[in-house]
Design an enzyme around this catalytic site. Structure first.
Site, PDB file in Angstrom:
ATOM      1  N   GLY A  71     -56.275  -1.704  14.107  1.00 52.98           N
ATOM      2  CA  GLY A  71     -56.678  -2.393  15.114  1.00 52.98           C
ATOM      3  C   GLY A  71     -56.799  -3.700  14.483  1.00 52.98           C
ATOM      4  N   HIS A 121     -49.296  -6.449  11.065  1.00 53.77           N
ATOM      5  CA  HIS A 121     -49.400  -5.408  11.536  1.00 53.77           C
ATOM      6  C   HIS A 121     -47.408  -6.047  13.502  1.00 53.77           C
ATOM      7  CE1 HIS A 121     -52.990  -4.588  11.121  1.00 53.77           C
ATOM      8  NE2 HIS A 121     -52.643  -3.192  10.814  1.00 53.77           N
ATOM      9  N   GLY A 128     -46.828  -1.051   5.608  1.00 53.61           N
ATOM     10  CA  GLY A 128     -46.907  -2.316   4.827  1.00 53.61           C
ATOM     11  C   GLY A 128     -46.622  -1.671   3.686  1.00 53.61           C
ATOM     12  N   GLN A 129     -46.002  -2.624   2.959  1.00 49.19           N
ATOM     13  CA  GLN A 129     -45.942  -2.302   1.706  1.00 49.19           C
ATOM     14  C   GLN A 129     -46.759  -2.870   0.939  1.00 49.19           C
ATOM     15  OE1 GLN A 129     -43.328  -1.193  -0.107  1.00 49.19           O
ATOM     16  NE2 GLN A 129     -44.783  -1.532  -1.477  1.00 49.19           N
ATOM     17  N   VAL A 145     -47.117  -9.012   4.410  1.00 54.98           N
ATOM     18  CA  VAL A 145     -46.958 -10.877   5.312  1.00 54.98           C
ATOM     19  C   VAL A 145     -48.084 -11.076   4.302  1.00 54.98           C
ATOM     20  CG1 VAL A 145     -47.175 -11.659   6.980  1.00 54.98           C
ATOM     21  CG2 VAL A 145     -45.554  -9.921   7.128  1.00 54.98           C
TER      22      VAL A 145
END
Length: 342
Positions: free
Chosen positions: A38, A44, A174-175, A203
């Site tokens: 969340g 995300h 995610g990286q 991001v």
């Protein structure tokens, strides 16, 4: 049942989700899975876009997993933002719908209780606690695992449970959580889990700060100083790109940045400064996460690091101190992938 309020179904338990999943298989549809805790942000959402581009249906899990938090860690303060999370998914579905029939949608959200996820025993965060756990060794002892001994045990355990519940064709991570991606890939391979693992780029905010659900706690002052980790890693990357491959050359560049900024902050008054502790800066093999003395330029490396922004000592009237009024310590992690020099 799909709620009239949402463009997606919300599942709280396993049996109805499995029934839904079976129907997707019968209809020859593909399923992408984005696991989250969340407090959704653009990182995300970028994974959801990637999943929607590669699958007919996307399921997102929203579950704050207690077993990856240590006994003295910030489980109680982790942001829980269901209403805004749902609104962001709805907004994303509107965006995806405008792209036409060739793009998938978020058609389900899994939001289980801890009793569903840990049905036999209450989840334990003790290092030697009782429970059914998945451990991926030795990688889970390194870096993040060295300072957070139950973290990757909790991550691997909850992901194994989620993968078994959802049985997605593909799952997206995610990286930014680079060690987590290595742990999950190894678990999937070792346990023959029939889900492909896809990794999306980190991001970042416009100034380079990696997006994180915990950034809401930083406030203006700590957020500005928190950029030190990214800037330190960029300095190290410059050294690597210049053709220097020794550990000392690369990490010295990063450590100079973190030391200089900390000295500058320590010279300021308590009402002006933001202090931090460097937990680690690592130069590691991209597969094993073993520390490297020299980077093999044909293979590259992972540079990763963690710092803890300590609570503000003093704040000024009207200052933006972030959620928690600057009293919540914030651990920032980041990494850069050093691509092979062929």
């Amino acid at each position: 049942m799909r709620s009239s309020q949402h463009s997606f179904q919300v599942f709280r338990d396993v049996p109805p989700l499995r029934q839904w999943r079976r129907q997707l298989l019968l209809d020859r549809k593909t399923l992408g899975f984005v696991p989250t805790m969340g407090a959704l942000h653009e990182g995300h959402l970028s994974l959801m876009r990637q999943a929607a581009a590669e699958n007919t249906d996307v399921i997102v899990s929203i579950y704050v997993n207690p077993t990856q938090f240590g006994v003295n860690e910030d489980l109680s303060s982790y942001p829980r933002t269901w209403d805004s999370d749902v609104a962001k998914i709805e907004q994303l579905n509107t965006e995806l719908a405008a792209q036409g029939a060739h793009t998938g949608r978020v058609t389900a959200v899994l939001a289980p209780t801890s009793k569903v996820m840990y049905p036999i025993l209450p989840p334990s965060s003790e290092v030697d606690g009782d429970g059914s756990f998945v451990t991926i060794m030795p990688i889970s002892r390194k870096l993040e695992g060295a300072s957070r001994p139950v973290f990757f045990r909790g991550v691997a355990t909850v992901c194994m449970k989620l993968f078994n519940i959802v049985t997605a064709d593909r799952a997206y991570f995610g990286q930014k959580d680079v060690q987590q991606t290595v742990v999950i890939k190894r678990m999937v391979k070792d346990f023959h889990i029939d889900t492909d693992i896809l990794i999306g780029d980190t991001v970042r905010e416009n100034d380079g700060l990696a997006m994180s659900s915990r950034n809401v706690y930083l406030g203006k002052r700590r957020r500005a100083v928190g950029l030190v980790l990214f800037n330190a890693m960029k300095a190290a990357e410059e050294v690597y790109n210049s053709g220097k491959y020794s550990r000392s050359d690369i990490l010295d560049a990063a450590n100079r940045v973190t030391s200089q900024v900390l000295s500058e902050q320590q010279a300021l008054a308590p009402s002006q400064r933001a202090l931090y502790e460097v937990h680690y800066i690592s130069l590691a093999d991209p597969d094993s996460m073993d520390e490297l003395d020299v980077v093999d330029p044909s293979k590259g490396a992972i540079l990763s690091g963690a710092i803890k922004m300590t609570p503000l000592e003093e704040s000024t009237l009207g200052e933006d101190c972030g959620l928690g009024d600057g009293k919540v310590p914030v651990r920032l992690i980041d990494n850069l992938i050093f691509k092979p020099h062929m």
